[in-house]
Design a protein around this motif. Structure first.
Motif, PDB file in Angstrom:
ATOM      1  N   VAL A  67     -43.758 -10.596  -5.151  1.00 41.05           N
ATOM      2  CA  VAL A  67     -42.680  -9.608  -5.000  1.00 41.05           C
ATOM      3  C   VAL A  67     -42.557  -9.161  -3.545  1.00 41.05           C
ATOM      4  O   VAL A  67     -41.493  -8.747  -3.104  1.00 41.05           O
ATOM      5  N   PHE A  68     -43.655  -9.272  -2.794  1.00 41.71           N
ATOM      6  CA  PHE A  68     -43.625  -8.872  -1.380  1.00 41.71           C
ATOM      7  C   PHE A  68     -42.508  -9.588  -0.630  1.00 41.71           C
ATOM      8  O   PHE A  68     -41.805  -8.977   0.186  1.00 41.71           O
ATOM      9  N   ASP A  69     -42.328 -10.877  -0.893  1.00 42.79           N
ATOM     10  CA  ASP A  69     -41.307 -11.651  -0.183  1.00 42.79           C
ATOM     11  C   ASP A  69     -39.904 -11.140  -0.491  1.00 42.79           C
ATOM     12  O   ASP A  69     -39.068 -10.992   0.414  1.00 42.79           O
ATOM     13  N   SER A  70     -39.619 -10.866  -1.773  1.00 44.33           N
ATOM     14  CA  SER A  70     -38.296 -10.364  -2.157  1.00 44.33           C
ATOM     15  C   SER A  70     -38.046  -8.982  -1.575  1.00 44.33           C
ATOM     16  O   SER A  70     -36.949  -8.671  -1.081  1.00 44.33           O
ATOM     17  N   MET A  71     -39.073  -8.145  -1.621  1.00 48.77           N
ATOM     18  CA  MET A  71     -38.959  -6.774  -1.141  1.00 48.77           C
ATOM     19  C   MET A  71     -38.750  -6.743   0.374  1.00 48.77           C
ATOM     20  O   MET A  71     -37.880  -6.018   0.891  1.00 48.77           O
ATOM     21  N   ILE A  77     -31.803  -6.512  -5.282  1.00 48.72           N
ATOM     22  CA  ILE A  77     -32.951  -5.615  -5.418  1.00 48.72           C
ATOM     23  C   ILE A  77     -33.435  -5.581  -6.876  1.00 48.72           C
ATOM     24  O   ILE A  77     -33.963  -4.571  -7.345  1.00 48.72           O
ATOM     25  N   SER A  78     -33.237  -6.717  -7.546  1.00 53.34           N
ATOM     26  CA  SER A  78     -33.678  -6.796  -8.946  1.00 53.34           C
ATOM     27  C   SER A  78     -35.184  -6.606  -9.074  1.00 53.34           C
ATOM     28  O   SER A  78     -35.673  -6.181 -10.128  1.00 53.34           O
ATOM     29  N   TRP A  79     -35.930  -6.892  -7.998  1.00 53.06           N
ATOM     30  CA  TRP A  79     -37.380  -6.690  -8.005  1.00 53.06           C
ATOM     31  C   TRP A  79     -37.756  -5.241  -8.297  1.00 53.06           C
ATOM     32  O   TRP A  79     -38.857  -4.943  -8.777  1.00 53.06           O
ATOM     33  N   LEU A  80     -36.834  -4.324  -8.011  1.00 54.89           N
ATOM     34  CA  LEU A  80     -37.136  -2.910  -8.219  1.00 54.89           C
ATOM     35  C   LEU A  80     -37.358  -2.592  -9.700  1.00 54.89           C
ATOM     36  O   LEU A  80     -38.070  -1.641 -10.040  1.00 54.89           O
ATOM     37  N   GLY A  81     -36.759  -3.426 -10.563  1.00 55.55           N
ATOM     38  CA  GLY A  81     -36.944  -3.214 -11.997  1.00 55.55           C
ATOM     39  C   GLY A  81     -38.393  -3.341 -12.433  1.00 55.55           C
ATOM     40  O   GLY A  81     -38.806  -2.761 -13.449  1.00 55.55           O
ATOM     41  N   LEU A  82     -39.194  -4.091 -11.678  1.00 52.48           N
ATOM     42  CA  LEU A  82     -40.608  -4.279 -12.006  1.00 52.48           C
ATOM     43  C   LEU A  82     -41.439  -3.055 -11.651  1.00 52.48           C
ATOM     44  O   LEU A  82     -42.549  -2.880 -12.161  1.00 52.48           O
ATOM     45  N   LEU A  83     -40.898  -2.192 -10.759  1.00 51.07           N
ATOM     46  CA  LEU A  83     -41.690  -1.093 -10.230  1.00 51.07           C
ATOM     47  C   LEU A  83     -41.168   0.279 -10.654  1.00 51.07           C
ATOM     48  O   LEU A  83     -41.916   1.258 -10.625  1.00 51.07           O
ATOM     49  N   LYS A  84     -39.894   0.368 -11.048  1.00 49.43           N
ATOM     50  CA  LYS A  84     -39.250   1.675 -11.190  1.00 49.43           C
ATOM     51  C   LYS A  84     -39.934   2.595 -12.196  1.00 49.43           C
ATOM     52  O   LYS A  84     -39.916   3.821 -12.033  1.00 49.43           O
TER      53      LYS A  84
END
Length: 924
Positions: A901-905, A649-656
């Motif tokens: 990011v949609f794909d990772s999420m 869930i490293s993608w969350l770092g882009l949104l947090k």
């Protein structure tokens, strides 16, 4: 029932028949080597009813030592018909007990051979012998025509030898068929024992049975809340019989090494006195270290004489078997079978699968020096795995039996645990197996163990352990007894993050800190329920509590499915060590490929899997995420459960940095608690308008993102009956009259008197609802207008300051980031659903409204119109739906994220939900 009694002359003929069999076996080089018989007729008090016996009149073996039964024979005289159904049924039952594939019915006039085939047992004889049927017609003729029946006996045995050579049937070695003996003896004897217990006038016996069932057995299998005395007695009786069978088998294994054991078996064989036998065993355990196997508890010797006689018949059957020269492999296999069948019969629900025990021990143990403990041992599977690991690393039997400790709070499972820790080489070595509540254990405390080498009690001190490895009990906070509650209370004073809903297994883990050695290699390795993985109110987490005293080295779970198939429980493994000076240690979140606990799983690859995990080498059987303590706490403080950390869930770092707690915008929680749904929830307006509130009973009926008219009404009033009458509310008065004699109404009348029809809680209204236990749909519906909802539905209301943004918020709540955060706030249940809480939901982080300009808000509302009128989809459908994909990608763009990011999420969400769903049917 036909008269199957064997009179004196019949016994004589039966004995002569067995003698003749053995003469033939000595004379001819056949595959049959020896025969024994009349097992139940060798005791002073044996009964003559052959239908009640456990074994055939004669058993033929393929070896002189009588370890390999081939078949059973039933003897009758000519006045009993050879095709009598009961004769056939009894012989069949005994063949199944021994695991043999052929049996013979013999009444001297005829002989009927039945051989089991691919379709099971035949109803008609496989071979029928009748050469002298015109001669051997009566008892007297049998006695005066011995040459004829001896010739017929030769013909039958010669035929059977040819069938054996032709591999039409094979031996049924005792060590491989012991499970049949245990199960079928229990099936046969338990009902009579249960009836005996139920008819007893001893009220203490009844109390003991109930206590045993509700406490000891309930920790190992699923037990109903209000079981009948008959069911309790049946379970208790089965336990008693299986424990007796286990004692008799184990005593026969010991008898060649313990003269006192051999002597008491002989005494029992002569008198079938179960009370004296129990006293003898309880005396013997004072000198031999098998207390938990051989010791007879109160009431276990209160058996009907018929049952005692049957147990003695089994004793005599084993007495004919020569165990003195059997191989270690034979003894090992027999003990393994005994453990397997007892676990299945009495303890099957929560018993640790063997492969899982081996895996847990393998990844936990760093060094084979020191002291090892399983302090909630149950059947001893983990302690046995510890022994196996030590032996495979060169440790002697003496070292193993001096350094492996096993305990359990109940004596009930310790018989099988002690059997599990016994090997052919360890009969003269002590097993450190003892009964104690793990929460009461203290380093330095003395316990007494019988050392067989010394022949008496030996005091030993509980050491600080280098490794504590256990499968912890799955007991929730609602099922704690007073003793455990007192121990939990002590921990609550020490750990501020805990509350009274803390599960017992969590308290046990924290208590282990007081029993663990402070050496660098010391570890705790435990299997637990996954309930600890959730984040509680105010972002409290058991993970945070653990890290106040431990470094969490590993958290392990199956990638798919669940490890315990007989219990709908999802589990994790925790490997812990004491905190080091590293302030930001790493934790490995490891998922194991499904099949670890399957009988046909990757047994031959477990050693490589353990090695690769130890060395952090790659292996197709596992995957992992490695996170620092600071990263983990950051995720927990956003409302994400530990269970979600197994995925990338490293993608969350882009949104947090662009997210805010849901509590910024919503308030509320659970819906309305009625106190009596059958009274207060109506499927139509059955009361006057002032008392009828539109009401949503269940979210299962919701298929749209907006809910207008509801199907139910909530009957709510604070008025008393006089006020209702004065107001002339006739419809309401009529309704009250129609329900006042219902069970729910009567119950409330007893509790609340005249106020019985005043519901427990005022209507709880909602703007937004979502499911507490979603499975494949994660969504938020809006109530238009705001309506009351049931307590099984969440009831969130928008704060006044954000009322103008209610439509924007509705869209954001149904966007992929918010969906993921909703799913990630809970944890998976064994039924394949997600467990969410209103406290967990309200504190999740969602894309922030504060980040949006007016035009961006308008854009989101416009995008929302393209999907909100669709039926609520399943997540798997949603991520493939073009309109939904476009909606989510546009949301991501508005928040400044790349649409990739949609794909990772979406992968993170799908992986999480598929893993939870697989728990219903996949073997982990």
């Amino acid at each position: 029932m036909f008269n199957s009694d064997l009179f004196a002359n019949e016994r004589s003929e039966g004995g002569e028949l067995i003698v003749e069999m053995n003469l033939l076996f000595n004379r001819y080089d056949w595959g049959m080597k020896s025969a024994v018989g009349e097992l139940s007729l060798k005791t002073e008090y044996a009964e003559d009813d052959r239908n009640e016996t456990l074994f055939p009149d004669a058993v033929i073996f393929a070896d002189v030592a009588k370890n390999a039964p081939l078949m059973g024979w039933e003897f009758k005289m000519p006045d009993v018909k050879i095709d009598d159904p009961e004769l056939y049924s009894n012989a069949l039952d005994k063949a199944n007990r021994m695991g043999t594939q052929v049996f013979v019915l013999w009444n001297f006039q005829y002989a009927a051979v039945y051989e089991k085939n691919e379709d099971g047992w035949p109803l008609e004889p496989t071979r029928f012998f009748r050469e002298f049927d015109s001669i051997l017609t009566s008892r007297q003729n049998v006695h005066s025509n011995k040459n004829e029946w001896k010739q017929q006996l030769y013909d039958v045995l010669a035929y059977l030898n040819l069938e054996l050579l032709g591999q039409k049937f094979e031996v049924a070695p005792i060590e491989f068929n012991i499970e049949n003996y245990v199960s079928t003896i229990a099936n046969k004897l338990s009902p009579e024992v249960a009836t005996n217990f139920l008819q007893s006038s001893d009220t203490r016996l009844k109390a003991r049975m109930r206590k045993w069932r509700k406490s000891e057995q309930a920790e190992l299998i699923e037990v109903g809340k209000n079981e009948s005395d008959e069911k309790v007695a049946s379970a208790f009786a089965r336990n008693v019989i299986i424990r007796w069978v286990n004692r008799i088998i184990f005593a026969h294994l010991l008898k060649s090494k313990q003269n006192s054991i051999n002597a008491l078996l002989i005494r029992f064989s002569k008198n079938a006195d179960i009370v004296e036998f129990a006293k003898d065993l309880n005396c013997a355990v004072k000198k031999t270290d098998f207390y938990t196997i051989l010791h007879v508890e109160d009431y276990e010797d209160e058996l009907p004489q018929r049952v005692a006689t049957n147990l003695n018949e089994f004793n005599l059957y084993l007495a004919n078997t020569d165990f003195s020269n059997v191989s270690e492999k034979f003894v090992s296999r027999l003990l393994e079978s005994l453990v397997d069948v007892t676990v299945r019969e009495l303890m099957g629900l929560y018993t640790t699968p063997v492969n899982l025990a081996k895996f847990l021990v393998g990844i936990t143990v760093q060094n084979t020096e020191g002291n090892f403990a399983d302090l909630t041992t149950g059947s001893g599977t983990i302690a046995h795995a510890i022994q196996s690991l030590l032996k495979s690393n060169g440790k002697s039997e003496d070292f193993v039996h001096n350094h492996v400790w096993a305990s359990d709070r109940f004596g009930y499972p310790l018989q099988i645990a002690n059997l599990n820790l016994t090997s052919p080489d360890s009969f003269n070595l002590k097993n450190i197996v003892f009964q104690r509540n793990v929460m009461s254990l203290k380093v330095g405390e003395k316990i007494s163990i019988v050392d067989p080498a010394l022949g008496g009690l030996t005091p030993v001190k509980i050491p600080s352990f280098d490794y504590i490895i256990s499968n912890l009990p799955f007991i929730g906070s609602n099922d704690r007894n007073d003793e455990d509650q007192s121990y939990v209370n002590e921990l609550l004073e020490r750990f501020n993050d805990l509350d009274n809903k803390t599960d017992l297994y969590q308290a046990i883990i924290l208590h282990f800190a007081s029993l663990l050695n402070n050496q660098p290699n010391a570890r705790v390795g435990v299997i637990t329920s996954n309930s600890w993985t959730k984040v509680k109110k105010n972002y409290k987490s058991f993970f945070k509590t653990l890290t106040s005293i431990f470094d969490v080295e590993m958290v392990v779970q199956p990638k798919r499915g669940r490890w315990f198939q007989n219990a709908a429980v999802m589990t994790t493994i925790l490997v812990l060590k004491f905190k080091t000076t590293d302030t930001n240690p790493l934790t490995r979140f490891i998922m194991i490929k499904e099949g670890l606990t399957s009988p046909t799983g990757y047994v031959d690859k477990i050693d490589d899997l353990i090695d690769d995990i130890k060395l952090s080498e790659s292996n197709d059987l596992y995957c992992q995420q490695v996170l620092s303590l600071n990263e983990i706490k950051e995720y927990l403080n956003m409302g994400i459960s530990v269970e979600a950390l197994f995925d990338d869930i490293s993608w969350l770092g882009l949104l947090k940095t662009k997210m805010s707690p849901l509590s910024n915008y919503l308030e509320g929680g659970r819906g309305t608690r009625t106190g009596g749904d059958s009274i207060f929830i109506m499927d139509s307006k059955k009361v006057d308008d002032d008392y009828a509130v539109p009401y949503l009973q269940t979210i299962k009926d919701v298929t749209s993102f907006e809910v207008g008219k509801t199907r139910h009404y909530y009957f709510y009033t604070k008025d008393n009956l006089t006020t209702i009458e004065e107001r002339g509310e006739k419809k309401t008065l009529q309704y009250l009259k129609s329900v006042q004699m219902s069970p729910s109404a009567i119950n409330r009348q007893e509790r609340f008197g005249d106020k019985w029809f005043n519901a427990d809680q005022a209507p709880q209204y909602a703007d937004f609802i979502t499911s507490i236990n979603p499975q494949d749909r994660y969504f938020w519906s809006r109530m238009i207008p705001r309506s009351a909802v049931n307590q099984r539905v969440t009831a969130f209301r928008i704060k006044k300051s954000f009322h103008n943004d209610i439509e924007v918020l509705h869209a954001i709540l149904n966007s992929l980031p918010a969906q993921y955060m909703l799913a990630a706030s809970g944890f998976g249940r064994g039924q394949g659903v997600t467990d969410l809480t209103k406290d967990g939901i309200i504190q999740i982080y969602i894309p922030s409204l504060d980040e949006l300009s007016t035009s961006e808000k308008n854009k989101i509302v416009e995008l929302w119109q393209t999907v909100k009128y669709k039926p609520v989809p399943r997540v798997m459908e949603q991520i493939e739906d073009v309109a939904w994909v476009n909606f989510n990608k546009e949301i991501l763009k508005i928040y400044g994220l790349n649409i990739d990011v949609f794909d990772s999420m979406s992968k993170a969400l799908v992986d999480l939900l598929e893993r939870r769903s697989s728990a219903k049917s996949v073997v982990g």
